[in-house]
Write an enzyme that holds these catalytic residues in place. Structure first.
Site, PDB file in Angstrom:
ATOM      1  CG  ASN A 134     -74.535 -46.711  13.481  1.00 36.48           C
ATOM      2  OD1 ASN A 134     -73.572 -46.646  12.708  1.00 36.48           O
ATOM      3  ND2 ASN A 134     -74.388 -46.921  14.778  1.00 36.48           N
ATOM      4  CD1 TRP A 135     -75.941 -48.173   7.035  1.00 42.38           C
ATOM      5  CD2 TRP A 135     -74.418 -47.951   5.406  1.00 42.38           C
ATOM      6  NE1 TRP A 135     -76.617 -47.885   5.872  1.00 42.38           N
ATOM      7  CE2 TRP A 135     -75.700 -47.744   4.854  1.00 42.38           C
ATOM      8  CE3 TRP A 135     -73.307 -47.852   4.566  1.00 42.38           C
ATOM      9  CZ2 TRP A 135     -75.899 -47.449   3.496  1.00 42.38           C
ATOM     10  CZ3 TRP A 135     -73.502 -47.558   3.222  1.00 42.38           C
ATOM     11  CH2 TRP A 135     -74.792 -47.372   2.694  1.00 42.38           C
ATOM     12  CE  LYS A 136     -74.428 -50.503  15.378  1.00 39.00           C
ATOM     13  NZ  LYS A 136     -74.766 -51.323  16.530  1.00 39.00           N
ATOM     14  CG  HIS A 160     -73.078 -46.060  18.778  1.00 41.90           C
ATOM     15  ND1 HIS A 160     -72.703 -47.284  19.280  1.00 41.90           N
ATOM     16  CD2 HIS A 160     -74.265 -46.247  18.158  1.00 41.90           C
ATOM     17  CE1 HIS A 160     -73.638 -48.178  18.964  1.00 41.90           C
ATOM     18  NE2 HIS A 160     -74.596 -47.576  18.276  1.00 41.90           N
ATOM     19  CD  GLU A 194     -71.692 -50.583  18.451  1.00 42.82           C
ATOM     20  OE1 GLU A 194     -71.332 -50.022  17.402  1.00 42.82           O
ATOM     21  OE2 GLU A 194     -72.735 -51.263  18.544  1.00 42.82           O
ATOM     22  CD  GLU A 232     -78.344 -46.563  19.367  1.00 43.32           C
ATOM     23  OE1 GLU A 232     -78.928 -46.893  18.338  1.00 43.32           O
ATOM     24  OE2 GLU A 232     -77.115 -46.620  19.500  1.00 43.32           O
ATOM     25  N   GLY A 244     -77.972 -55.029  18.978  1.00 48.35           N
ATOM     26  CA  GLY A 244     -77.438 -56.206  18.291  1.00 48.35           C
ATOM     27  C   GLY A 244     -77.729 -57.514  19.005  1.00 48.35           C
ATOM     28  CB  SER A 275     -83.017 -55.443  18.719  1.00 46.12           C
ATOM     29  OG  SER A 275     -81.756 -55.970  19.070  1.00 46.12           O
ATOM     30  N   GLY A 286     -79.366 -50.250  13.413  1.00 46.02           N
ATOM     31  CA  GLY A 286     -78.090 -50.879  13.085  1.00 46.02           C
ATOM     32  C   GLY A 286     -78.283 -51.965  12.033  1.00 46.02           C
ATOM     33  N   GLY A 287     -78.348 -53.202  12.484  1.00 44.13           N
ATOM     34  CA  GLY A 287     -78.389 -54.355  11.578  1.00 44.13           C
ATOM     35  C   GLY A 287     -79.431 -54.240  10.473  1.00 44.13           C
TER      36      GLY A 287
HETATM   37  P1  13P Z   1     -79.046 -52.819  16.137  1.00 45.44           P
HETATM   38  O1  13P Z   1     -80.234 -52.227  15.413  1.00 45.44           O
HETATM   39  O2  13P Z   1     -78.230 -53.732  15.267  1.00 45.44           O
HETATM   40  O3  13P Z   1     -79.453 -53.436  17.450  1.00 45.44           O
HETATM   41  O4  13P Z   1     -78.071 -51.603  16.482  1.00 45.44           O
HETATM   42  C1  13P Z   1     -78.584 -50.451  17.059  1.00 45.44           C
HETATM   43  C2  13P Z   1     -77.539 -49.402  17.050  1.00 45.44           C
HETATM   44  O5  13P Z   1     -76.544 -49.496  17.746  1.00 45.44           O
HETATM   45  C3  13P Z   1     -77.721 -48.253  16.153  1.00 45.44           C
HETATM   46  O6  13P Z   1     -76.825 -47.239  16.439  1.00 45.44           O
END
Ligand code: 13P
Length: 251
Positions: A9-11, A96, A98, A167, A173, A213, A234-235
């Site tokens: 997930n590149w956000k 998600h 967010e 999640e 994050g 994470s 994510g990251g």
């Molecule tokens: P991180 O891997 O950066 O913690 O993010 C997870 C995430 O929200 C994937 O959708």
């Protein structure tokens, strides 16, 4: 039996040229290496068409990070499931944390989005997860059950097409991963909730991914748990090497 899946997930990261370069690199590394799971990247809307042009979706699946709850029409700035599908993408992340937290998406809207995604042959990656306070006050199983139940108006045939991603919000994050045992307990809870509604066969065939994470250093332990069928990353999905390090946890 259910699939193992690693999805990125590149956000809201990368410009179009940067995203195209990253997608190409991931696709190339996947084409050259053996891997024992499906791999998907979910990218910003602006990137979908360009990324679809440079990857082989038999090797690397492509998805969006959201879609509209509306079908089409006067909704300035919205992007419909139909539009996403027309880029060639096959997946869409929905719900998600967010989106729930910053854009106040609720269960009703998420069900509408899921229906439209399915109608347009997109596979929803449906996210659930508790916040820190709910982890600490012990209500997390109930909270996540309620989030899953948002989709229980779907027919069994439709629900069977959903990928679930657990999640925990406190792990996103933050560098603070759920332990493999915490992930396993929640994934088993989610599978039991699905089984109660749709039966054991559909529950056993639903891929449930862990996100929060997740890194090359902890992926193997998380994925070794019986109900953890991969990750939503994510990251660590923003660099081909770290993303591939997670994919390789299934080797
Ligand atoms: P991180 O891997 O950066 O913690 O993010 C997870 C995430 O929200 C994937 O959708």
């Amino acid at each position: 039996m259910r699939k193992n899946i690693v999805a990125g997930n590149w956000k809201m990261n990368t410009t179009v040229p940067e995203g195209v370069a990253l997608a190409k690199e991931v696709n190339q590394q996947l084409a050259n290496a053996k891997h024992n799971c499906d791999v998907v990247i979910c990218v910003p809307f602006t990137h979908l068409t360009s990324v679809a042009a440079v990857i082989d979706q038999k090797v690397l699946g492509l998805g969006a990070e959201n879609c509209s709850e509306y079908e089409s029409g006067a909704y300035t700035g919205e992007v419909s499931a139909d539009m996403v599908a027309s880029t060639g993408a096959g997946y869409v992340i929905l719900g998600h944390s967010e989106r729930r937290q910053y854009f106040k998406e609720n269960n009703e809207q998420l069900l509408a989005k899921c229906r439209l995604a399915l109608k347009n042959n997109l596979t929803p990656i449906f996210c659930v997860g508790e916040v820190l306070e709910e982890r600490e006050n012990g209500t997390y199983n109930e909270v996540v059950k309620h989030q899953i139940e948002a989709l229980f108006d779907l027919t069994a045939e439709d629900f069977a097409k959903i990928i679930v991603a657990y999640e925990p919000v406190w792990a996103i994050g933050t560098g603070k991963t759920a332990t493999a045992d915490q992930a396993q307990d929640m994934h088993a809870n989610i599978r039991a909730v699905i089984a109660e509604k749709y039966g054991k066969e559909i529950a056993d065939n639903t891929s449930i991914l862990y996100g929060g994470s997740c890194k090359p250093t902890n992926a193997k332990e998380l994925f070794s748990k019986p109900d953890v069928d991969g990750g939503l990353i994510g990251g660590a999905a923003l660099k081909a090497d770290s993303f591939m390090g997670i994919v390789e946890a299934f080797n």
